[in-house]
Every structure is written in structure tokens, then in C-alpha cells.
Design a protein around this motif. Structure first.
Motif, short mmCIF file in Angstrom:
data_model
loop_
_atom_site.label_atom_id
_atom_site.label_comp_id
_atom_site.label_asym_id
_atom_site.label_seq_id
_atom_site.Cartn_x
_atom_site.Cartn_y
_atom_site.Cartn_z
N UNK A 52 0.87 -1.16 -0.06
CA UNK A 52 0.06 0.07 0.19
C UNK A 52 0.67 1.19 -0.07
N UNK A 53 0.19 2.26 -0.54
CA UNK A 53 1.10 3.68 -0.48
C UNK A 53 0.35 4.54 0.77
N UNK A 54 1.12 4.94 1.44
CA UNK A 54 0.44 5.83 2.57
C UNK A 54 1.16 7.00 2.83
N UNK A 55 0.52 8.03 3.31
CA UNK A 55 1.03 9.37 3.69
C UNK A 55 1.25 9.60 5.18
N UNK A 56 0.71 8.63 6.08
CA UNK A 56 0.79 8.89 7.75
C UNK A 56 0.90 7.53 8.02
N UNK A 57 1.31 7.68 9.58
CA UNK A 57 1.21 6.65 10.40
C UNK A 57 -0.04 6.02 10.50
N UNK A 58 -1.21 7.04 10.67
CA UNK A 58 -2.40 6.46 10.90
C UNK A 58 -2.95 5.56 9.76
N UNK A 59 -2.77 6.13 8.53
CA UNK A 59 -2.95 5.25 7.38
C UNK A 59 -2.45 3.74 7.30
N UNK A 60 -1.22 3.73 7.59
CA UNK A 60 -0.47 2.52 7.70
C UNK A 60 -1.11 1.51 8.78
N UNK A 61 -1.34 2.07 9.95
CA UNK A 61 -1.86 1.49 11.01
C UNK A 61 -3.26 0.84 10.63
#
Length: 366
Positions: free
Chosen positions: A145-154
Motif C-alpha cells: 500500500x501507498x500511505x502518507x501517514x502513520x494513521x493510514x499505515x496502521x
């Protein structure tokens, strides 16, 4: 210092440095999957042959098929199959595809890529919460996945692990200096809170904890604003395992776009870089030109939507068709389109080769 010595200096083995699932690349490098004709089989295969991971951009790939307006969804499937197969004929290296969650035919594109046994699927422009569900039993395809924040990764990690018992094969951490559509609100693009300097270490700590808990290593791939070796060293020090680079590969002989598109990158100055409001509802970084200025002045570019390709595009009110504008530009018609770009486009001084771009990223300092 050569590539191997550089990687060794970062405490890495040059052969096993970048292992994604069961796929190994000799360089910790992913070429950004630039859609609507920019990175197709030629660029992706060229990067893969040099030891990186070459990536095909899938948005708009149906427009590479004759007669695509008659059945765009089928043309998209055919275009993806054809491009993957052509790339396979050109390289034995690692190949991936970039598939935007925002595509209306997202499920079909992912299913097609899996059936074609693509090595890696990279997915962003939305949270790919159900991506593991498309993998067939025994599939060797890795999903990132492509993420822009720790929140989205989590959020992605928790969903994948709880529902599918699947752990991401990597995270592309795309910062606000990237090109094209950006996963940030306009006011966040120039904020320190959104920078790789803040986000990469946070996600590094998160994946380190995942490794302690599960034993699985999740590479952190930094993306956005990476142009030369200094940039690579900087993000490695932040905790990145690899880099994703897009803009620097556009002005190469191997890039699939028209020469005039590449020349627009060579000619771009820092003051030409602008943030636009895309018809798909996201901000995007692009090279300012007459087309963009016309749109900013309220001029409509008449079109009839034959695609309905992006879920978030209000094509009935949009001032232009972004798919057609980007494909026109890719073909060299920049009067009727524009070019997305990363923040460092102004550092490009001429059309070069994939090998020379890689040398600039990982080779000996000048």
C-alpha cells in the motif's frame, strides 16, 4: 564508491537488500508507476534490467488499445495484459504495477495483474483495505500500500491482519514532494507535519514493532522529492529501506512518453511548478502551462466522458477530462494537456538514460 559499496556503507547487502515477498532486486529502488502512458513496458523493463523494480502505471492504460472508446473497461484489461507481457519479454527483472484505489475498474485491474502473475502490486490514491482478497492461493504477487501517514499505515495493517491474516509486503511512504495526485489537503502539502522527515521515522518504528510481534520484515520505501544520492542517504538515515523515484525517470530515453513531454521536464524551472485542483477532487503537482492557466481562468475544455475512470471525478461539472489531458500531454500535445511532476523537476538538465539516473542515485559522489 560503486552501488554495492554504497549499500554496504548503509549496512546492507547489495543482493538481499531489497526483498519483497519472494522477489529480490539488487537495488533498493522502485521506479514510480506513472500512469496514462508515461511508464509502460519500456521504462519498467529498463529499470528492472538495471536491478531496480520497474513499475507500470495502470490508470488510463486502456487508452493504449485501438478502439478503446467502444469498451473502455475491456480495453483496460487488454492494455494491462499486453503491457505486462511485453515487459516480461524485455527483462528477467522484478516488475510491478501501480493501481489506484480510486479507479472505477480497480477490482478488474487487480484481478488481471494477479492472473498475469505480476511480481508486485502497489496501490494508493485511497486505502486498499481489501487488496489481499484478490490474491489467489499460492500467489507469489506481493502487495504494497501507498500511505502518507502513520494513521493510514496502521488502519491498513489492522484491517489486513484481522480480516485476511495478511501483513503488508512493504509500505510506500509518499511524502508531499511527490508528483501527480497527492494524498494531502492543500494546506498540508508544505507542512512539516507531512514531511518524510516526520513520517518515515514514525512508520519505521511501527514496522519494527510489527517485526518484533510477528517476525515479518516490512520494508519502508520513501517516495517524493528524491533525485540524487544525497536524497537517498537522507531518507535511509530516517529509516527507509528503499526509495521510490518517478520524476527523475521521465527525462530518459527509455521512458514511454513522447520526446516533447520529456523536454517539458528538461525546460521546467522551479517557478513553473504549481499545485492544481484536479477534477478527481485531489490536489496535484504539475508543470504550469497554457492549459492549466486557461482552467484557472475558468475556461472549460469541452469533452464527453467515455471513461468514468475515477470514482471521485464529477465529470458532469469538471472543466476538462483529466484522462484525455494527461494522454494528450504524454503524446506530446501539451497545448491540450499538462504534465504532472515531482517537486525536483527543475533539477533535470537534459534527457539521459535509466542507467545514468540510477548512477546518480546510488553511484559514487562527484
Amino acid at each position: 564508491m560503486n552501488h554495492a559499496q554504497f549499500l554496504a556503507s548503509r549496512g546492507c547487502d547489495d543482493i538481499e537488500i531489497f526483498r519483497i515477498k519472494n522477489h529480490e532486486a539488487s537495488l533498493p529502488l522502485i521506479q514510480g508507476g506513472m500512469a496514462v502512458g508515461i511508464s509502460l513496458d519500456n521504462l519498467a523493463a529498463s529499470v528492472a534490467s538495471e536491478g531496480g523494480i520497474g513499475v507500470i502505471g495502470t490508470a488510463g492504460i486502456g487508452m493504449t488499445v485501438d478502439g478503446y472508446r467502444k469498451n473502455f473497461r475491456q480495453a483496460s484489461i487488454d492494455g494491462l495484459k499486453n503491457t505486462i507481457r511485453r515487459a516480461r519479454e524485455k527483462t528477467k527483472g522484478v516488475l510491478g504495477v501501480n493501481i489506484m484505489v480510486a479507479l472505477t475498474n480497480y477490482a478488474e485491474m487487480v484481478a488481471t495483474a494477479v492472473k498475469e502473475k505480476i511480481d508486485i502490486i502497489i496501490s494508493g490514491a485511497g486505502l486498499p483495505l481489501d487488496l489481499p482478497s484478490y490474491l489467489e492461493e499460492g500467489s507469489e504477487t506481493a502487495i504494497i500500500p501507498v500511505v502518507s501517514s502513520l494513521k493510514s499505515a496502521t488502519v491498513i495493517f489492522k484491517r489486513w491482519f484481522s480480516r485476511y491474516k495478511y501483513i503488508p509486503d512493504g509500505f510506500v511512504v509518499e511524502g508531499p514532494k511527490a508528483g501527480g495526485h497527492l494524498g494531502y489537503r492543500v494546506e498540508e502539502i508544505f507542512s512539516e507535519e507531512s514531511s518524510l522527515e516526520k513520517t518515515v521515522p514514525e512508520i519505521r518504528r511501527f514496522v519494527d514493532q510489527v517485526k518484533r510481534d510477528t517476525g515479518k520484515n516490512i520494508p519502508v520505501i520513501a517516495a517524493g522529492g528524491i533525485f540524487d544520492r544525497d536524497d537517498v542517504e537522507r531518507v535511509f538515515k530516517l529509516g527507509a529501506s528503499a526509495v521510490q523515484v518517478g520524476t527523475a525517470f521521465v527525462a530518459t530515453e527509455e521512458c514511454d512518453a513522447d520526446y516533447r513531454f520529456k523536454q517539458a521536464f528538461v525546460d521546467a524551472r522551479s517557478e513553473d511548478i504549481t499545485i492544481i485542483k484536479s477534477p478527481v477532487g485531489m490536489p496535484g503537482r504539475a508543470i504550469r502551462n497554457k492549459f492549466i492557466e486557461d482552467v484557472e481562468e475558468g475556461k472549460r475544455k469541452p469533452f464527453k466522458c467515455a471513461f468514468q475512470c475515477i470514482k471521485t471525478c464529477n465529470y458532469r461539472e469538471a472543466p476538462y477530462c483529466i484522462a484525455e489531458a494527461l494522454m494528450n500531454a504524454c503524446k506530446g500535445d501539451l497545448e491540450n494537456g499538462f504534465a504532472f511532476c515531482g517537486s525536483e523537476v527543475h533539477r533535470i538538465s537534459g534527457i539521459t538514460t535509466v542507467k545514468k539516473v540510477i548512477d546518480r542515485l546510488f553511484g559514487e559522489k562527484r
